[in-house]
Design an enzyme around this catalytic site. Sequence first.
Site, mmCIF file in Angstrom:
data_model
loop_
_atom_site.group_PDB
_atom_site.id
_atom_site.type_symbol
_atom_site.label_atom_id
_atom_site.label_comp_id
_atom_site.label_asym_id
_atom_site.label_seq_id
_atom_site.Cartn_x
_atom_site.Cartn_y
_atom_site.Cartn_z
ATOM 1 N N ARG A 146 0.835 -1.223 0.000
ATOM 2 C CA ARG A 146 0.000 0.000 0.000
ATOM 3 C C ARG A 146 0.862 1.263 0.000
ATOM 4 O O ARG A 146 0.499 2.273 0.611
ATOM 5 C CB ARG A 146 -0.973 0.028 1.185
ATOM 6 C CG ARG A 146 -1.731 -1.264 1.409
ATOM 7 C CD ARG A 146 -2.471 -1.725 0.192
ATOM 8 N NE ARG A 146 -3.115 -3.018 0.416
ATOM 9 C CZ ARG A 146 -3.774 -3.670 -0.539
ATOM 10 N NH1 ARG A 146 -3.844 -3.187 -1.765
ATOM 11 N NH2 ARG A 146 -4.348 -4.815 -0.282
ATOM 12 N N ASN A 185 2.955 -7.663 7.560
ATOM 13 C CA ASN A 185 3.053 -8.988 6.956
ATOM 14 C C ASN A 185 4.553 -9.259 6.862
ATOM 15 O O ASN A 185 5.176 -9.066 5.828
ATOM 16 C CB ASN A 185 2.406 -9.009 5.571
ATOM 17 C CG ASN A 185 0.933 -8.638 5.656
ATOM 18 O OD1 ASN A 185 0.220 -9.137 6.517
ATOM 19 N ND2 ASN A 185 0.478 -7.744 4.787
ATOM 20 N N LYS A 262 1.172 -8.796 13.759
ATOM 21 C CA LYS A 262 -0.079 -9.151 13.098
ATOM 22 C C LYS A 262 -0.147 -10.672 13.148
ATOM 23 O O LYS A 262 0.647 -11.359 12.489
ATOM 24 C CB LYS A 262 -0.056 -8.652 11.650
ATOM 25 C CG LYS A 262 -1.240 -9.114 10.804
ATOM 26 C CD LYS A 262 -1.179 -8.485 9.408
ATOM 27 C CE LYS A 262 -2.322 -8.951 8.517
ATOM 28 N NZ LYS A 262 -2.311 -8.311 7.191
ATOM 29 N N GLU A 266 -5.431 -12.590 8.088
ATOM 30 C CA GLU A 266 -5.130 -12.590 6.658
ATOM 31 C C GLU A 266 -3.959 -13.516 6.330
ATOM 32 O O GLU A 266 -3.043 -13.155 5.593
ATOM 33 C CB GLU A 266 -4.843 -11.162 6.175
ATOM 34 C CG GLU A 266 -6.025 -10.231 6.385
ATOM 35 C CD GLU A 266 -5.844 -8.842 5.799
ATOM 36 O OE1 GLU A 266 -4.701 -8.382 5.689
ATOM 37 O OE2 GLU A 266 -6.860 -8.230 5.437
ATOM 38 N N ARG A 299 -1.763 -6.358 17.247
ATOM 39 C CA ARG A 299 -2.846 -5.767 16.444
ATOM 40 C C ARG A 299 -4.168 -6.510 16.621
ATOM 41 O O ARG A 299 -4.195 -7.741 16.694
ATOM 42 C CB ARG A 299 -2.453 -5.748 14.966
ATOM 43 C CG ARG A 299 -1.281 -4.831 14.706
ATOM 44 C CD ARG A 299 -0.868 -4.870 13.259
ATOM 45 N NE ARG A 299 -1.577 -3.950 12.402
ATOM 46 C CZ ARG A 299 -2.128 -4.274 11.257
ATOM 47 N NH1 ARG A 299 -2.125 -5.524 10.830
ATOM 48 N NH2 ARG A 299 -2.705 -3.354 10.506
ATOM 49 N N ARG A 312 -17.769 -9.279 9.968
ATOM 50 C CA ARG A 312 -16.344 -8.966 10.125
ATOM 51 C C ARG A 312 -16.097 -7.822 11.111
ATOM 52 O O ARG A 312 -15.131 -7.839 11.863
ATOM 53 C CB ARG A 312 -15.764 -8.627 8.742
ATOM 54 C CG ARG A 312 -14.339 -8.164 8.789
ATOM 55 C CD ARG A 312 -13.740 -8.085 7.400
ATOM 56 N NE ARG A 312 -12.611 -7.189 7.389
ATOM 57 C CZ ARG A 312 -11.925 -6.874 6.309
ATOM 58 N NH1 ARG A 312 -12.262 -7.382 5.127
ATOM 59 N NH2 ARG A 312 -10.902 -6.047 6.367
ATOM 60 N N ASP A 341 -11.750 -1.412 7.782
ATOM 61 C CA ASP A 341 -10.407 -1.300 7.219
ATOM 62 C C ASP A 341 -10.154 0.050 6.553
ATOM 63 O O ASP A 341 -10.121 0.128 5.318
ATOM 64 C CB ASP A 341 -10.181 -2.436 6.214
ATOM 65 C CG ASP A 341 -8.711 -2.586 5.851
ATOM 66 O OD1 ASP A 341 -7.879 -1.930 6.496
ATOM 67 O OD2 ASP A 341 -8.413 -3.356 4.923
ATOM 68 N N GLU A 369 -4.667 4.268 1.167
ATOM 69 C CA GLU A 369 -5.038 3.032 0.466
ATOM 70 C C GLU A 369 -6.437 3.103 -0.151
ATOM 71 O O GLU A 369 -6.636 2.716 -1.298
ATOM 72 C CB GLU A 369 -4.955 1.850 1.441
ATOM 73 C CG GLU A 369 -5.460 0.549 0.848
ATOM 74 C CD GLU A 369 -5.346 -0.637 1.800
ATOM 75 O OE1 GLU A 369 -4.808 -0.479 2.909
ATOM 76 O OE2 GLU A 369 -5.805 -1.729 1.417
ATOM 77 N N TRP A 503 -14.518 -10.426 1.569
ATOM 78 C CA TRP A 503 -13.722 -9.433 0.845
ATOM 79 C C TRP A 503 -14.465 -8.898 -0.376
ATOM 80 O O TRP A 503 -13.904 -8.120 -1.147
ATOM 81 C CB TRP A 503 -12.381 -10.043 0.402
ATOM 82 C CG TRP A 503 -11.399 -10.213 1.517
ATOM 83 C CD1 TRP A 503 -11.399 -9.548 2.713
ATOM 84 C CD2 TRP A 503 -10.266 -11.084 1.563
ATOM 85 N NE1 TRP A 503 -10.348 -9.967 3.495
ATOM 86 C CE2 TRP A 503 -9.629 -10.905 2.812
ATOM 87 C CE3 TRP A 503 -9.709 -12.002 0.656
ATOM 88 C CZ2 TRP A 503 -8.483 -11.599 3.185
ATOM 89 C CZ3 TRP A 503 -8.560 -12.695 1.035
ATOM 90 C CH2 TRP A 503 -7.955 -12.492 2.289
HETATM 91 C C1 GCU Z 1 -5.560 -4.107 4.713
HETATM 92 C C2 GCU Z 1 -4.577 -3.949 3.598
HETATM 93 C C3 GCU Z 1 -3.503 -4.994 3.661
HETATM 94 C C4 GCU Z 1 -2.861 -4.967 5.056
HETATM 95 C C5 GCU Z 1 -3.918 -5.154 6.104
HETATM 96 C C6 GCU Z 1 -3.397 -4.983 7.513
HETATM 97 O O1 GCU Z 1 -6.307 -5.267 4.528
HETATM 98 O O2 GCU Z 1 -5.237 -4.016 2.369
HETATM 99 O O3 GCU Z 1 -2.566 -4.708 2.676
HETATM 100 O O4 GCU Z 1 -1.912 -5.963 5.172
HETATM 101 O O5 GCU Z 1 -4.903 -4.174 5.942
HETATM 102 O O6 GCU Z 1 -3.586 -3.910 8.063
HETATM 103 O O7 GCU Z 1 -2.830 -5.895 8.076
#
Ligand code: GCU
Length: 638
Positions: A146, A185, A262, A266, A299, A312, A341, A369, A503
């Site tokens: 992003r 990530n 995190k 995801e 987080r 969600r 988000d 974003e 999503w």
């Molecule tokens: C959003 C974003 C992701 C990011 C995620 C997060 O979904 O699109 O790119 O990794 O937030 O905050 O962990």
Amino acid sequence: MKKILLSLFAMMLAMCAAAEDGHQLWLRYDTLNQAKVSANRHSPTIDIAVNELKTFASGQQITLKIDRSLPDDEGFNLQTDSKQRIVISARRDIGLLYGAYSLLERQHLSAANGQCQLSSVPARNAPYYNLRLLNHWDNLDGSIERGYAGESIFEWFHLDKNLIKEYARANASIGINGSVLNNVNASPKILTTDYLNEIKTIADILRPYGIRVYLSINFASPMALGDTPTADPLDSGVAAWWKKKADEIYRLIPDFGGFLVKANSEGQPGPGDYHRTHAEGANMLADALQPHGGIVMWRCFVYATNHVGEDRVMQAVSEFKPLEGQFRSNVILQTKNGPLDFQPREPYSPIFDQMKLTPNMVELQITQEYLGQSRHLVYLGPLWQEFFSFVNPKSLRGIAGVANIGKDRNWCGHHFSQANWYAFGRLAWNPFEESEDIARDWVALTFANGKQSNLEVLVTLMQNSREACVNYMMPLGLHHIFEFDHHYGPCPGGTRPDVPTVWCPAHYDQADSLGVGFDRTTTTGTGATAQYREPYAQMYNSLETCPEELLLWFHHVPWTYRMKNGQTLWQNLQAKYNEGVGEVDRMIYIWQQLRPQIDDQRWREVNDRLQHQLENAREWRNVCLDYYGSFAEKSAKE
Ligand code: GCU
């Protein structure tokens, strides 16, 4: 002749040096070399303060004084003594540097304070939060999740030390005191010794500017790096690995800040993979950092793991509320401002109401974003101020902002996106500041170049820009109707067989022949309204009292529903989309009028982007009204 050529050459050089490419951010001070500056102590931080003032302050005598009787925070006092000398005093060295930047800013603002009505510069003495952090979502390969302003400024194994120093200076000038260097990530590799040595180099550059380094970590690191057979937080080998890793980090970086995590979100690994709770995972890391004074920022952006089928926006509370009281004292939860988000508008995240015993910090997104990225002029001050009108700043332990910084010459891709970096710093220092005052200062610092100017229209333009974006993208509480993956253009009603429902835009707008919007009421919907404190729980739950700007967030509303202004929902939706586009038109008009007052390069670059924004805004309006109209008009005929 030679003389003339030489002076022409010198002039050309001077012109090049003055090229307005935006790299100087809000720090556009002329080199004056006038001030006489003295300090009662020396340190790398104090020396920077002395140098900045010697170089850029206007002709004065300035004394910097470490005063141990002052409160032990990062604050400073700025006074004039009986001999009209300026005295900056502070308990800590960093307070003197903050005081120096504050003085320079005041001088610059008063120079620009001509016809442009500046707010009185707020008395910024001590920061409200101890944790004022940028979160970089920078990957080890130089790309940025992003990120819309080029590659990462942290080029591993080829670090550009000058650039990092400029970055540190800009952050210090607005009081930011921590940087999480890598993406949430996170690659496990960031914890290998090779990278840690590089991180030490960065930490050494940032330290004199009062900025501590933090890292995002991958919860499965010990296993991913091949050192342990599991990443189970209750496994003694895993805990020992993290302790050893923490010891190694602190040997290199004694003031290392801590970890951002995190987990089980995801696709990221986490304690849930071993049927352990978030608290068990966070505490294991907290124990490794605790002897060194480090913290864990854990987080709350989790969904769809063990809550399949649950709305969600409710999942963070469902997941974390039962864990109240179970976290170590050096764990802080980190929660996005809204429960979904980073949408152009969301209600605040109810987890801020629900967690009473566990400290929480807010995560804001500076990188746009979902707000036109670096292509749209959207000033985020009003969005953040809106958040603070619902969540008492007092209830938070700190503030983090997902950075919008990259290697682009102007740092942020769009000249006006710099304002969001600046505003974030100002609000982290003082969350009670008015976004309008911050915009006014930023405009004066960035465009008035220390001269009198008449740029007040720009402040209004900026203040209106966020609502314009909401209106041309997703008014009245619509949300998450973006194109898949890149989140740039419109995709109302979108579905994709390979993408989980949570999503897909169709899941969020729920448009049908009867109406549009997501029913989150306790009577017929998901019950998300019940996660809010009063009066909001009841207010949001009822169609009559729900603020119209959040209507379709909480309710599925008939197309023919009468809005407060007498229009039907469908008519009002059309009006809002048109208003959004109209506002971008107005922004362009204002920018055209300002041409004589703005340097050529920045004027052209912003103008190009505004034209693009207008095209995008029209596209959003047309696509959305086509799609929703296909239901609304059918329903009108029935
Ligand atoms: C959003 C974003 C992701 C990011 C995620 C997060 O979904 O699109 O790119 O990794 O937030 O905050 O962990």
